[in-house]
Design a protein around this motif. Structure first.
Motif, PDB file in Angstrom:
ATOM      1  N   ILE A  99       7.775  -5.653 -27.783  1.00 32.37           N
ATOM      2  CA  ILE A  99       6.762  -5.097 -26.887  1.00 32.37           C
ATOM      3  C   ILE A  99       7.403  -4.102 -25.921  1.00 32.37           C
ATOM      4  O   ILE A  99       6.886  -3.000 -25.686  1.00 32.37           O
ATOM      5  N   LEU A 100       8.542  -4.487 -25.362  1.00 33.27           N
ATOM      6  CA  LEU A 100       9.209  -3.623 -24.395  1.00 33.27           C
ATOM      7  C   LEU A 100       9.769  -2.371 -25.065  1.00 33.27           C
ATOM      8  O   LEU A 100       9.772  -1.288 -24.454  1.00 33.27           O
ATOM      9  N   LEU A 101      10.233  -2.495 -26.290  1.00 30.65           N
ATOM     10  CA  LEU A 101      10.677  -1.327 -27.038  1.00 30.65           C
ATOM     11  C   LEU A 101       9.523  -0.339 -27.179  1.00 30.65           C
ATOM     12  O   LEU A 101       9.698   0.878 -27.031  1.00 30.65           O
ATOM     13  N   TYR A 102       8.338  -0.857 -27.467  1.00 25.70           N
ATOM     14  CA  TYR A 102       7.153  -0.002 -27.594  1.00 25.70           C
ATOM     15  C   TYR A 102       6.784   0.635 -26.246  1.00 25.70           C
ATOM     16  O   TYR A 102       6.476   1.831 -26.170  1.00 25.70           O
ATOM     17  N   LEU A 103       6.792  -0.157 -25.170  1.00 24.40           N
ATOM     18  CA  LEU A 103       6.346   0.334 -23.865  1.00 24.40           C
ATOM     19  C   LEU A 103       7.343   1.266 -23.197  1.00 24.40           C
ATOM     20  O   LEU A 103       6.968   2.032 -22.299  1.00 24.40           O
ATOM     21  N   GLY A 104       8.600   1.205 -23.621  1.00 25.12           N
ATOM     22  CA  GLY A 104       9.641   1.992 -22.959  1.00 25.12           C
ATOM     23  C   GLY A 104       9.315   3.469 -22.870  1.00 25.12           C
ATOM     24  O   GLY A 104       9.546   4.110 -21.836  1.00 25.12           O
ATOM     25  N   GLY A 105       8.756   4.033 -23.930  1.00 21.43           N
ATOM     26  CA  GLY A 105       8.415   5.448 -23.938  1.00 21.43           C
ATOM     27  C   GLY A 105       7.214   5.781 -23.078  1.00 21.43           C
ATOM     28  O   GLY A 105       7.325   6.571 -22.122  1.00 21.43           O
ATOM     29  N   PRO A 106       6.033   5.194 -23.346  1.00 20.12           N
ATOM     30  CA  PRO A 106       4.848   5.512 -22.568  1.00 20.12           C
ATOM     31  C   PRO A 106       4.985   5.246 -21.069  1.00 20.12           C
ATOM     32  O   PRO A 106       4.433   5.977 -20.253  1.00 20.12           O
ATOM     33  N   LEU A 107       5.740   4.208 -20.711  1.00 19.34           N
ATOM     34  CA  LEU A 107       5.875   3.856 -19.294  1.00 19.34           C
ATOM     35  C   LEU A 107       7.112   4.495 -18.651  1.00 19.34           C
ATOM     36  O   LEU A 107       7.398   4.246 -17.485  1.00 19.34           O
ATOM     37  N   LYS A 108       7.843   5.292 -19.433  1.00 19.47           N
ATOM     38  CA  LYS A 108       9.050   5.985 -18.943  1.00 19.47           C
ATOM     39  C   LYS A 108      10.079   4.993 -18.400  1.00 19.47           C
ATOM     40  O   LYS A 108      10.686   5.202 -17.358  1.00 19.47           O
ATOM     41  N   LEU A 109      10.273   3.926 -19.167  1.00 22.76           N
ATOM     42  CA  LEU A 109      11.242   2.891 -18.796  1.00 22.76           C
ATOM     43  C   LEU A 109      12.376   2.790 -19.811  1.00 22.76           C
ATOM     44  O   LEU A 109      13.030   1.754 -19.920  1.00 22.76           O
ATOM     45  N   ALA A 110      12.590   3.875 -20.544  1.00 22.92           N
ATOM     46  CA  ALA A 110      13.696   3.953 -21.500  1.00 22.92           C
ATOM     47  C   ALA A 110      14.096   5.411 -21.635  1.00 22.92           C
ATOM     48  O   ALA A 110      13.290   6.316 -21.374  1.00 22.92           O
ATOM     49  N   PRO A 111      15.341   5.664 -22.026  1.00 19.88           N
ATOM     50  CA  PRO A 111      15.757   7.057 -22.264  1.00 19.88           C
ATOM     51  C   PRO A 111      14.947   7.684 -23.392  1.00 19.88           C
ATOM     52  O   PRO A 111      14.368   6.989 -24.222  1.00 19.88           O
ATOM     53  N   ARG A 112      14.939   9.002 -23.439  1.00 21.05           N
ATOM     54  CA  ARG A 112      14.194   9.704 -24.477  1.00 21.05           C
ATOM     55  C   ARG A 112      14.974   9.813 -25.778  1.00 21.05           C
ATOM     56  O   ARG A 112      14.388   9.843 -26.860  1.00 21.05           O
ATOM     57  N   ASP A 113      16.295   9.883 -25.691  1.00 24.77           N
ATOM     58  CA  ASP A 113      17.088  10.062 -26.902  1.00 24.77           C
ATOM     59  C   ASP A 113      17.216   8.748 -27.670  1.00 24.77           C
ATOM     60  O   ASP A 113      17.143   7.659 -27.094  1.00 24.77           O
ATOM     61  N   GLU A 114      17.407   8.863 -28.983  1.00 23.76           N
ATOM     62  CA  GLU A 114      17.421   7.686 -29.849  1.00 23.76           C
ATOM     63  C   GLU A 114      18.555   6.728 -29.507  1.00 23.76           C
ATOM     64  O   GLU A 114      18.367   5.503 -29.498  1.00 23.76           O
ATOM     65  N   ALA A 115      19.736   7.282 -29.229  1.00 23.24           N
ATOM     66  CA  ALA A 115      20.873   6.423 -28.890  1.00 23.24           C
ATOM     67  C   ALA A 115      20.597   5.645 -27.609  1.00 23.24           C
ATOM     68  O   ALA A 115      20.908   4.447 -27.513  1.00 23.24           O
ATOM     69  N   GLY A 116      19.993   6.308 -26.619  1.00 18.18           N
ATOM     70  CA  GLY A 116      19.673   5.636 -25.365  1.00 18.18           C
ATOM     71  C   GLY A 116      18.631   4.552 -25.549  1.00 18.18           C
ATOM     72  O   GLY A 116      18.728   3.462 -24.961  1.00 18.18           O
ATOM     73  N   LYS A 117      17.619   4.825 -26.385  1.00 15.74           N
ATOM     74  CA  LYS A 117      16.589   3.821 -26.658  1.00 15.74           C
ATOM     75  C   LYS A 117      17.196   2.570 -27.289  1.00 15.74           C
ATOM     76  O   LYS A 117      16.863   1.441 -26.917  1.00 15.74           O
ATOM     77  N   LEU A 118      18.098   2.786 -28.250  1.00 13.79           N
ATOM     78  CA  LEU A 118      18.715   1.649 -28.937  1.00 13.79           C
ATOM     79  C   LEU A 118      19.629   0.861 -28.013  1.00 13.79           C
ATOM     80  O   LEU A 118      19.728  -0.366 -28.106  1.00 13.79           O
ATOM     81  N   TRP A 119      20.305   1.558 -27.112  1.00 11.10           N
ATOM     82  CA  TRP A 119      21.204   0.893 -26.163  1.00 11.10           C
ATOM     83  C   TRP A 119      20.406  -0.001 -25.213  1.00 11.10           C
ATOM     84  O   TRP A 119      20.768  -1.159 -24.976  1.00 11.10           O
ATOM     85  N   VAL A 120      19.285   0.501 -24.696  1.00 12.36           N
ATOM     86  CA  VAL A 120      18.450  -0.316 -23.819  1.00 12.36           C
ATOM     87  C   VAL A 120      17.879  -1.506 -24.595  1.00 12.36           C
ATOM     88  O   VAL A 120      17.830  -2.636 -24.088  1.00 12.36           O
ATOM     89  N   HIS A 121      17.458  -1.262 -25.838  1.00 13.23           N
ATOM     90  CA  HIS A 121      16.935  -2.350 -26.675  1.00 13.23           C
ATOM     91  C   HIS A 121      18.021  -3.395 -26.931  1.00 13.23           C
ATOM     92  O   HIS A 121      17.751  -4.611 -26.905  1.00 13.23           O
TER      93      HIS A 121
END
Length: 242
Positions: free
Chosen positions: A78-100
């Motif tokens: 759920i948080l992986l999904y919300l990270g983008g729309p809520l601006k709670l994760a980096p935009r780049d793929e590597a950053g998204k995976l690191w936060v996940h």
């Protein structure tokens, strides 16, 4: 978009990690656990999706998020999904995976904290497994808390940007979740956590920074954030605190 969050009434549990993200992101959402059963809320509303024969992709368990016609289950997912729309994760793929990845590590810590009071079976009462719980809690206090806290302190130290966060200069959902776990462990193990956090000042700073954020602070003071209690993931049994 108005999200619908489904979780058990009366406890924070794993649903709280999602709530914190929704609150910090300023999202419009309906917390189904807070709605009366006769108004389409509570456990019956949740069971409609868990047990309904016409649900094509049923969740295994709550929490799950309803986004339009889509159901998304598992806290980290759920948080992986919300990270983008809520601006709670980096935009780049590597950053998204690191936060996940960090979020999944937080999830591991949550399981270990829960298993201190239910080390044998989730279906048994605590009183039926107290002896095993004492052994499990001792190992958690002496070895597992330091191991996880050391790891997160290391991650915080290696993020050399200004600010108290795990990744980059902006708060992410992993920061919110980590702060929630620290709060839960402080409730469950006040003596052990006080000792551990003295050695991990950056982790304590992150916790404080999250709960001082305006939207999170407003949520915590609103009465909608439930108190920790002994029906929840984090439980305070003094005999388990050493």
């Amino acid at each position: 978009m108005v999200y619908e969050l489904y979780y058990w009434p009366g406890i924070q549990g794993r649903g709280e990690f999602v709530r914190l993200a929704l609150e910090e992101g300023g999202a419009k959402y309906i917390d189904i656990a807070l709605k009366p059963e006769n108004r389409g809320g509570g456990v019956p509303a949740m069971n409609k999706f868990l047990e309904g024969p016409r649900v094509p992709h049923p969740p295994f368990a709550p929490p799950f998020l309803k986004v339009g016609k889509q159901l998304i289950g598992q806290t980290s997912n759920i948080l992986l999904y919300l990270g983008g729309p809520l601006k709670l994760a980096p935009r780049d793929e590597a950053g998204k995976l690191w936060v996940h990845q960090l979020q999944l590590t937080v999830a591991d810590l949550v399981v270990e904290a829960h298993d201190t009071h239910h080390p044998i079976a989730a279906g048994l009462y605590y009183k039926d497994q107290k002896a095993a719980a004492k052994r499990r809690a001792e190992d958690f206090r002496e070895h597992r808390i330091p191991k996880f806290f050391n790891y997160f302190e290391k991650v915080l130290t290696r993020n050399r940007t200004a600010g108290p966060w795990l990744v980059g200069r902006r708060v992410t959902y992993a920061d919110l979740s980590l702060a929630q776990v620290v709060a839960g462990i402080r409730y469950a193990f006040p003596k052990a956590s006080t000792k551990a956090l003295r050695k991990h000042p950056r982790l304590m700073k992150l916790h404080d920074a999250v709960f001082e954020r305006p939207r999170i602070k407003r949520y915590a003071e609103s009465g909608r954030r439930l108190a920790f209690n002994n029906d929840d993931l984090f439980r305070n049994y003094p005999e388990l605190d050493g």
